[in-house]
Structure formats: structure tokens, C-alpha cells
Design a protein around this motif. Structure first.
Motif, PDB file in Angstrom:
ATOM      1  N   ARG A 204       0.821  -1.214   0.000  1.00  0.00           N
ATOM      2  CA  ARG A 204       0.000   0.000   0.000  1.00  0.00           C
ATOM      3  C   ARG A 204       0.854   1.262   0.000  1.00  0.00           C
ATOM      4  O   ARG A 204       0.521   2.252  -0.647  1.00  0.00           O
ATOM      5  CB  ARG A 204      -0.958  -0.012   1.190  1.00  0.00           C
ATOM      6  CG  ARG A 204      -2.100  -1.018   1.014  1.00  0.00           C
ATOM      7  CD  ARG A 204      -3.165  -0.852   2.077  1.00  0.00           C
ATOM      8  NE  ARG A 204      -4.339  -1.643   1.756  1.00  0.00           N
ATOM      9  CZ  ARG A 204      -5.305  -1.262   0.931  1.00  0.00           C
ATOM     10  NH1 ARG A 204      -5.232  -0.082   0.332  1.00  0.00           N
ATOM     11  NH2 ARG A 204      -6.341  -2.037   0.690  1.00  0.00           N
ATOM     12  N   ALA A 205       1.969   1.241   0.717  1.00  0.00           N
ATOM     13  CA  ALA A 205       2.842   2.417   0.760  1.00  0.00           C
ATOM     14  C   ALA A 205       3.484   2.685  -0.598  1.00  0.00           C
ATOM     15  O   ALA A 205       3.556   3.834  -1.051  1.00  0.00           O
ATOM     16  CB  ALA A 205       3.920   2.222   1.830  1.00  0.00           C
ATOM     17  N   VAL A 206       3.945   1.629  -1.245  1.00  0.00           N
ATOM     18  CA  VAL A 206       4.549   1.797  -2.579  1.00  0.00           C
ATOM     19  C   VAL A 206       3.499   2.310  -3.560  1.00  0.00           C
ATOM     20  O   VAL A 206       3.760   3.216  -4.362  1.00  0.00           O
ATOM     21  CB  VAL A 206       5.160   0.471  -3.062  1.00  0.00           C
ATOM     22  CG1 VAL A 206       5.567   0.576  -4.534  1.00  0.00           C
ATOM     23  CG2 VAL A 206       6.369   0.098  -2.206  1.00  0.00           C
ATOM     24  N   ALA A 207       2.303   1.748  -3.509  1.00  0.00           N
ATOM     25  CA  ALA A 207       1.229   2.183  -4.403  1.00  0.00           C
ATOM     26  C   ALA A 207       0.883   3.651  -4.166  1.00  0.00           C
ATOM     27  O   ALA A 207       0.731   4.430  -5.118  1.00  0.00           O
ATOM     28  CB  ALA A 207       0.000   1.302  -4.201  1.00  0.00           C
ATOM     29  N   ALA A 208       0.763   4.049  -2.911  1.00  0.00           N
ATOM     30  CA  ALA A 208       0.402   5.432  -2.576  1.00  0.00           C
ATOM     31  C   ALA A 208       1.456   6.415  -3.063  1.00  0.00           C
ATOM     32  O   ALA A 208       1.133   7.534  -3.499  1.00  0.00           O
ATOM     33  CB  ALA A 208       0.205   5.561  -1.073  1.00  0.00           C
ATOM     34  N   ALA A 209       2.711   5.994  -3.019  1.00  0.00           N
ATOM     35  CA  ALA A 209       3.794   6.889  -3.454  1.00  0.00           C
ATOM     36  C   ALA A 209       3.686   7.234  -4.925  1.00  0.00           C
ATOM     37  O   ALA A 209       4.182   8.285  -5.365  1.00  0.00           O
ATOM     38  CB  ALA A 209       5.146   6.233  -3.167  1.00  0.00           C
ATOM     39  N   HIS A 210       3.026   6.391  -5.692  1.00  0.00           N
ATOM     40  CA  HIS A 210       2.889   6.626  -7.137  1.00  0.00           C
ATOM     41  C   HIS A 210       1.458   6.961  -7.538  1.00  0.00           C
ATOM     42  O   HIS A 210       1.184   7.134  -8.737  1.00  0.00           O
ATOM     43  CB  HIS A 210       3.380   5.400  -7.906  1.00  0.00           C
ATOM     44  CG  HIS A 210       4.850   5.147  -7.747  1.00  0.00           C
ATOM     45  ND1 HIS A 210       5.800   5.771  -8.520  1.00  0.00           N
ATOM     46  CD2 HIS A 210       5.530   4.367  -6.862  1.00  0.00           C
ATOM     47  CE1 HIS A 210       7.011   5.369  -8.141  1.00  0.00           C
ATOM     48  NE2 HIS A 210       6.871   4.518  -7.137  1.00  0.00           N
ATOM     49  N   SER A 213      -3.091   1.925  -7.784  1.00  0.00           N
ATOM     50  CA  SER A 213      -3.661   0.881  -6.954  1.00  0.00           C
ATOM     51  C   SER A 213      -2.568  -0.083  -6.513  1.00  0.00           C
ATOM     52  O   SER A 213      -1.521  -0.214  -7.165  1.00  0.00           O
ATOM     53  CB  SER A 213      -4.729   0.111  -7.732  1.00  0.00           C
ATOM     54  OG  SER A 213      -4.122  -0.638  -8.772  1.00  0.00           O
ATOM     55  N   PRO A 214      -2.783  -0.797  -5.385  1.00  0.00           N
ATOM     56  CA  PRO A 214      -1.804  -1.818  -4.979  1.00  0.00           C
ATOM     57  C   PRO A 214      -1.545  -2.858  -6.073  1.00  0.00           C
ATOM     58  O   PRO A 214      -0.405  -3.285  -6.256  1.00  0.00           O
ATOM     59  CB  PRO A 214      -2.470  -2.446  -3.753  1.00  0.00           C
ATOM     60  CG  PRO A 214      -3.285  -1.337  -3.163  1.00  0.00           C
ATOM     61  CD  PRO A 214      -3.823  -0.602  -4.363  1.00  0.00           C
ATOM     62  N   ALA A 215      -2.582  -3.247  -6.806  1.00  0.00           N
ATOM     63  CA  ALA A 215      -2.393  -4.236  -7.878  1.00  0.00           C
ATOM     64  C   ALA A 215      -1.452  -3.705  -8.949  1.00  0.00           C
ATOM     65  O   ALA A 215      -0.568  -4.426  -9.427  1.00  0.00           O
ATOM     66  CB  ALA A 215      -3.738  -4.615  -8.489  1.00  0.00           C
ATOM     67  N   LEU A 219       2.070  -5.351 -10.135  1.00  0.00           N
ATOM     68  CA  LEU A 219       2.301  -5.739 -11.529  1.00  0.00           C
ATOM     69  C   LEU A 219       3.498  -4.999 -12.118  1.00  0.00           C
ATOM     70  O   LEU A 219       4.241  -5.557 -12.939  1.00  0.00           O
ATOM     71  CB  LEU A 219       1.036  -5.498 -12.355  1.00  0.00           C
ATOM     72  CG  LEU A 219      -0.146  -6.396 -11.973  1.00  0.00           C
ATOM     73  CD1 LEU A 219      -1.410  -5.958 -12.702  1.00  0.00           C
ATOM     74  CD2 LEU A 219       0.157  -7.869 -12.272  1.00  0.00           C
ATOM     75  N   ARG A 220       3.687  -3.753 -11.717  1.00  0.00           N
ATOM     76  CA  ARG A 220       4.882  -3.016 -12.159  1.00  0.00           C
ATOM     77  C   ARG A 220       6.146  -3.675 -11.608  1.00  0.00           C
ATOM     78  O   ARG A 220       7.162  -3.736 -12.301  1.00  0.00           O
ATOM     79  CB  ARG A 220       4.791  -1.560 -11.708  1.00  0.00           C
ATOM     80  CG  ARG A 220       5.978  -0.707 -12.154  1.00  0.00           C
ATOM     81  CD  ARG A 220       5.979  -0.467 -13.652  1.00  0.00           C
ATOM     82  NE  ARG A 220       7.312  -0.098 -14.131  1.00  0.00           N
ATOM     83  CZ  ARG A 220       7.577   0.304 -15.373  1.00  0.00           C
ATOM     84  NH1 ARG A 220       6.606   0.389 -16.267  1.00  0.00           N
ATOM     85  NH2 ARG A 220       8.798   0.596 -15.738  1.00  0.00           N
ATOM     86  N   ARG A 240      -8.973  -2.959 -16.494  1.00  0.00           N
ATOM     87  CA  ARG A 240      -8.358  -1.844 -17.234  1.00  0.00           C
ATOM     88  C   ARG A 240      -7.174  -1.268 -16.467  1.00  0.00           C
ATOM     89  O   ARG A 240      -6.119  -0.995 -17.046  1.00  0.00           O
ATOM     90  CB  ARG A 240      -9.396  -0.760 -17.514  1.00  0.00           C
ATOM     91  CG  ARG A 240     -10.472  -1.155 -18.524  1.00  0.00           C
ATOM     92  CD  ARG A 240     -11.308   0.035 -18.940  1.00  0.00           C
ATOM     93  NE  ARG A 240     -12.050   0.609 -17.827  1.00  0.00           N
ATOM     94  CZ  ARG A 240     -13.265   0.219 -17.456  1.00  0.00           C
ATOM     95  NH1 ARG A 240     -13.871  -0.774 -18.100  1.00  0.00           N
ATOM     96  NH2 ARG A 240     -13.878   0.793 -16.442  1.00  0.00           N
ATOM     97  N   GLU A 241      -7.347  -1.078 -15.156  1.00  0.00           N
ATOM     98  CA  GLU A 241      -6.262  -0.531 -14.343  1.00  0.00           C
ATOM     99  C   GLU A 241      -5.034  -1.439 -14.368  1.00  0.00           C
ATOM    100  O   GLU A 241      -3.900  -0.967 -14.471  1.00  0.00           O
ATOM    101  CB  GLU A 241      -6.723  -0.353 -12.900  1.00  0.00           C
ATOM    102  CG  GLU A 241      -7.662   0.816 -12.667  1.00  0.00           C
ATOM    103  CD  GLU A 241      -8.020   0.958 -11.193  1.00  0.00           C
ATOM    104  OE1 GLU A 241      -7.642   0.053 -10.401  1.00  0.00           O
ATOM    105  OE2 GLU A 241      -8.680   1.953 -10.847  1.00  0.00           O
ATOM    106  N   ASN A 242      -5.263  -2.739 -14.249  1.00  0.00           N
ATOM    107  CA  ASN A 242      -4.142  -3.683 -14.179  1.00  0.00           C
ATOM    108  C   ASN A 242      -3.291  -3.660 -15.436  1.00  0.00           C
ATOM    109  O   ASN A 242      -2.084  -3.974 -15.390  1.00  0.00           O
ATOM    110  CB  ASN A 242      -4.663  -5.099 -13.941  1.00  0.00           C
ATOM    111  CG  ASN A 242      -5.211  -5.306 -12.544  1.00  0.00           C
ATOM    112  OD1 ASN A 242      -5.029  -4.467 -11.662  1.00  0.00           O
ATOM    113  ND2 ASN A 242      -5.901  -6.411 -12.341  1.00  0.00           N
TER     114      ASN A 242
END
Length: 275
Positions: A204-210, A213-215, A219-220, A240-242
Motif C-alpha cells: 500500500r505504501a509503494v502504491a500510494a507513493a505513485h 492501486s496496490p495491484a 504488476l509493475r 483496465r487498471e491492471n
């Protein structure tokens, strides 16, 4: 949405950098999800004989409006069809169920070492590739020892090894083994199969920094490791997001954080799994 470069295979072909998985999806749900995925921009669709949804996947590809030559369809040989002649018959059943005249990628689903038929099965897949009814051939859930035996006894290296891989099971040794042999790693269960991976504080922290979404962050992470993930989702928005993982880059520190989560295997062990 930034396009991701295709991934080169050792047979001269390429794969899209991300695909759509169909495990545990059946009936009209499977057809609807695959049509939706193709409409969203996915061009690699992954199924298997053991999933029981090849007919629906094939129907979705045929009715999606996307030209067949733009879609790469993967299926897998089930355990009951291992062995040279049995594998050839299993392929024909899969191709008939899909309603296609060829497959883009065909994999041995599990090595099933207790049966000791995976080398004979591999010879059948190589024949199918030579006959032109399969574009590329590979394996799934194989260890380095399994790969080496295939190469030693047939002289043909798989193009792909699809394995369980996610931040909760990073498979560093197997990724390195695949890379050393020129085999592309595909990831099944890349989002942790709904077992809480996407809810961890680190993800969640990595996702929020960018601002993603966490997914998408997970995937990145796969993409930057050089792995082709095969996420699945029943939600059209999330599908679509993924697919949209090209507009941001994880830092080395973020990659390390996601790669040091508590580790556990969620699926079968290739050395002991039987079916």
C-alpha cells in the motif's frame, strides 16, 4: 496508457508484457471476462485444459471484434494427457474446444515427476511446433532440474516457464535459472490469489507513493523484474487498471521492499505435485 514493449522469446517470437488469466473462471463469466479484457487492450489470454473454460475463451476471442492475428492464446496440457501420443490427442481436444486452427503458446501444465512422462510430452509439443499448429512451446511449474532434463534429452529449450510468483513468493532462484537458460518467466497468481498481499502495509505504501492501486504497483514490480504477469479480475475497472502499468517506475528501494515480504508458496510444489 503507455505501451509496454513486447518480450522477446528464444524462438524468435514475442509475448505481450502482460496477459490475462482465466483460472477458476467458467461458463459465460469466462467468455464475458475475456471479451472485456480484449476490449480493454489485453492481447495475451491464458487458459488451460484443466480450467474447463477453453470453449468459452475461444468463443470470446472469436466474438471480441479483435482480429485473431492480434491475440495470443495460451493453453496447457493437463496431467491426464501426458505422454507422447496422449499429448498429441490432448492438444487436438484443446484446439477443438477453443475453436482455433492454431495455438500461440502451448505449455506442459505440471511436470508430475512421479509419472516421468514430461520428456515424452515435451517431444510431442516440439512436434506440434514443427508442424506449425503451435507457434511457441513452453512449460509451467518446472524446476531448473526439469528444464535441464528436457534440454539434455531433446535439445530444445522451452520458450516460457510459467510459475507461481508474487512479492509473497519471489522465486529469485527460479527466475535466475530461467534467465540463465534463455527462458522467459511468466507469473501465475501475480497478485497473491486474494490472500492479503494487496492489503499489506508495504504494498500500500509503494502504491500510494505513485498514486496507483496496490495491484498496479505489484504488476509493475513484476514488469521491472522482466517477468510477464497474468493477473485476473472479475471487475472491468480493475482489469483496465491492471493493464496500465507503463506510466510509472518503482525505485530500487521500492523494488527491494516488495521483494522482502514474508514468503510462502500458495500453490503446489513442482517436485511433489500430482494430479
Amino acid at each position: 496508457m503507455d505501451a509496454l514493449a513486447p518480450v522477446p522469446l528464444n524462438d524468435g517470437h514475442t509475448l505481450p508484457a502482460l496477459g490475462f488469466g482465466t483460472w477458476r473462471v467458467s461458463g459465460e463469466d469466462a467468455a464475458e471476462q475475456v471479451r472485456s479484457a480484449l476490449g480493454a487492450g489485453y492481447r495475451l489470454i491464458d487458459t488451460a485444459a484443466s480450467y474447463g473454460n477453453e470453449a468459452e475463451v475461444g468463443r470470446a476471442v472469436a466474438t471480441s471484434g479483435v482480429p485473431r492475428e492480434e491475440v495470443l492464446v495460451t493453453s496447457k496440457l493437463r496431467g491426464a494427457d501426458q505422454g507422447y501420443d496422449a499429448a498429441l490427442r490432448g492438444f487436438e481436444r484443446s484446439l477443438g474446444a477453443l475453436g482455433l486452427d492454431r495455438l500461440d503458446l502451448y505449455l506442459i501444465h505440471w511436470p508430475l515427476p512421479a509419472r516421468d512422462l514430461y520428456v515424452d510430452s515435451w517431444r510431442a509439443l516440439v512436434r506440434l511446433r514443427e508442424e506449425g499448429v503451435v507457434r511457441s512451446v513452453g512449460v509451467s511449474n518446472f524446476t531448473a532440474a526439469h528444464l535441464d532434463r528436457l534440454v539434455a534429452e531433446t535439445g530444445v529449450t522451452p520458450a516460457v516457464n510459467q510459475i507461481e510468483l508474487h512479492p509473497g513468493f519471489v522465486q529469485e532462484e527460479m527466475r535466475a535459472a530461467n534467465a540463465a537458460r534463455g527462458v522467459v518467466t511468466q507469473s501465475w497468481g501475480p497478485l497473491g490469489r486474494g490472500k492479503g498481499l494487496l492489503e499489506t502495509a508495504e504494498v500500500r505504501a509503494v502504491a500510494a507513493a505513485h498514486g496507483v492501486s496496490p495491484a498496479r504497483a505489484v504488476l509493475r514490480w513484476h514488469h521491472q523484474l522482466g517477468v510477464v504477469p497474468l493477473p485476473k479480475s472479475a471487475d472491468p475497472r480493475r482489469r483496465r487498471e491492471n493493464l496500465d502499468i507503463g506510466g510509472f517506475v518503482l525505485t530500487g528501494e521500492e523494488m527491494a521492499v516488495l521483494g522482502t515480504l514474508p514468503q510462502r508458496r500458495l500453490g503446489g510444489d513442482p517436485d511433489t505435485h500430482e494430479e
